[in-house]
Design an enzyme around this catalytic site. Sequence first.
Site, short mmCIF file in Angstrom:
data_model
loop_
_atom_site.label_atom_id
_atom_site.label_comp_id
_atom_site.label_asym_id
_atom_site.label_seq_id
_atom_site.Cartn_x
_atom_site.Cartn_y
_atom_site.Cartn_z
N ARG A 223 2.28 -1.47 10.89
CA ARG A 223 3.26 -1.51 11.97
C ARG A 223 3.59 -2.90 12.54
O ARG A 223 4.75 -3.12 12.90
CB ARG A 223 2.82 -0.56 13.09
CG ARG A 223 3.09 0.91 12.70
CD ARG A 223 2.35 1.88 13.60
NE ARG A 223 0.93 1.94 13.27
CZ ARG A 223 0.11 2.90 13.70
NH1 ARG A 223 0.58 3.87 14.47
NH2 ARG A 223 -1.15 2.90 13.36
N ASP B 154 -13.71 14.67 -3.71
CA ASP B 154 -13.90 16.01 -4.28
C ASP B 154 -15.15 15.96 -5.15
O ASP B 154 -15.87 14.96 -5.16
CB ASP B 154 -12.66 16.40 -5.10
CG ASP B 154 -12.39 17.91 -5.06
OD1 ASP B 154 -13.35 18.67 -5.35
OD2 ASP B 154 -11.25 18.30 -4.77
N ILE B 155 -15.40 17.02 -5.89
CA ILE B 155 -16.54 17.02 -6.80
C ILE B 155 -16.32 15.93 -7.86
O ILE B 155 -15.19 15.51 -8.10
CB ILE B 155 -16.74 18.40 -7.45
CG1 ILE B 155 -15.52 18.79 -8.28
CG2 ILE B 155 -17.05 19.46 -6.39
CD1 ILE B 155 -15.72 20.06 -9.11
N LYS C 54 0.85 -1.20 0.00
CA LYS C 54 0.00 0.00 0.00
C LYS C 54 0.88 1.23 0.00
O LYS C 54 1.76 1.39 0.85
CB LYS C 54 -0.91 0.03 1.22
CG LYS C 54 -1.78 1.30 1.31
CD LYS C 54 -2.66 1.30 2.53
CE LYS C 54 -1.96 1.77 3.78
NZ LYS C 54 -1.70 3.24 3.78
N LEU D 189 -4.94 6.90 -1.75
CA LEU D 189 -4.94 8.36 -1.68
C LEU D 189 -6.31 8.92 -1.29
O LEU D 189 -6.45 10.11 -1.08
CB LEU D 189 -4.47 8.97 -3.01
CG LEU D 189 -3.07 8.53 -3.47
CD1 LEU D 189 -2.68 9.26 -4.74
CD2 LEU D 189 -2.03 8.77 -2.38
N LYS D 190 -7.32 8.08 -1.24
CA LYS D 190 -8.65 8.45 -0.73
C LYS D 190 -9.19 9.74 -1.35
O LYS D 190 -9.52 10.69 -0.65
CB LYS D 190 -8.63 8.57 0.80
CG LYS D 190 -8.21 7.31 1.54
CD LYS D 190 -8.29 7.53 3.05
CE LYS D 190 -7.90 6.30 3.84
NZ LYS D 190 -6.44 6.04 3.77
#
Length: 237
Positions: free
Chosen positions: A213, A67-68, A35, A63-64
């Site tokens: 982790r 936005d519009i 990832k 990167l999630k």
Amino acid sequence: MINAKDRLIVALDYPTLEDAKGLVETLGDAVSVYKVGLEMFLNSKGEAVNYLNGLGKKIFLDLKFHDIPNTTTMASIFAAKQDVFMFNVHAGGGRTMMKSVAERVKEISPETMAIAVTVLTSFSEEEVSEHFATELNIKELAMHWAKATKESGMDGVVCSPWEAASIKEVCGESFKTICPGVRPQWAAANDQKRIMTPKKAIESGCDFLVVGRPITKAENPVEAANLVMAEIQEALA
């Protein structure tokens, strides 16, 4: 057939590309999927993707986008062109946004999985209620967004292992569940609140486990990765 190695996604949450390279080189052939999140993508100016592609590794570009519809769709087209295995947007961006992303990505790169984030695993029930001003609990909100994601033509969702089984029941077995918040019993929980062991997560309907982790901070990352995959394989068997 998908095996344990295909199910494990190791999170490269590092401040520099050199740090990430050190881990990838240490893990070698033990891990095949990584990832790349905001921290690594921005700090490496995108070079982390090129580096992993050069090694033949599969990439989840985390990167999630949120936005519009037009902006998110353009960003998604960029992501799909990077030869990544999977990328994500926020389900909170709405059906119009997700439908646009799904349609365009399938046109240019049908093999790329476009998925949506439901409720971040760092949220508690109290925080969800306050932040989203909703009477829905975490599971209900995740289910609501998962159904919207499925109906928009996306391939799956990022969700907690605790919601995976219910999402599969409603959205079908082919709808993928990608689950962070996975912690072996021997690892610290850190800032994750809705966590589950790898074995239990697979048994609960998770298709892919995102682990950071417990592997990246381990004294012996190869041994840690193999222990996680052993749990996954036990569940698959």
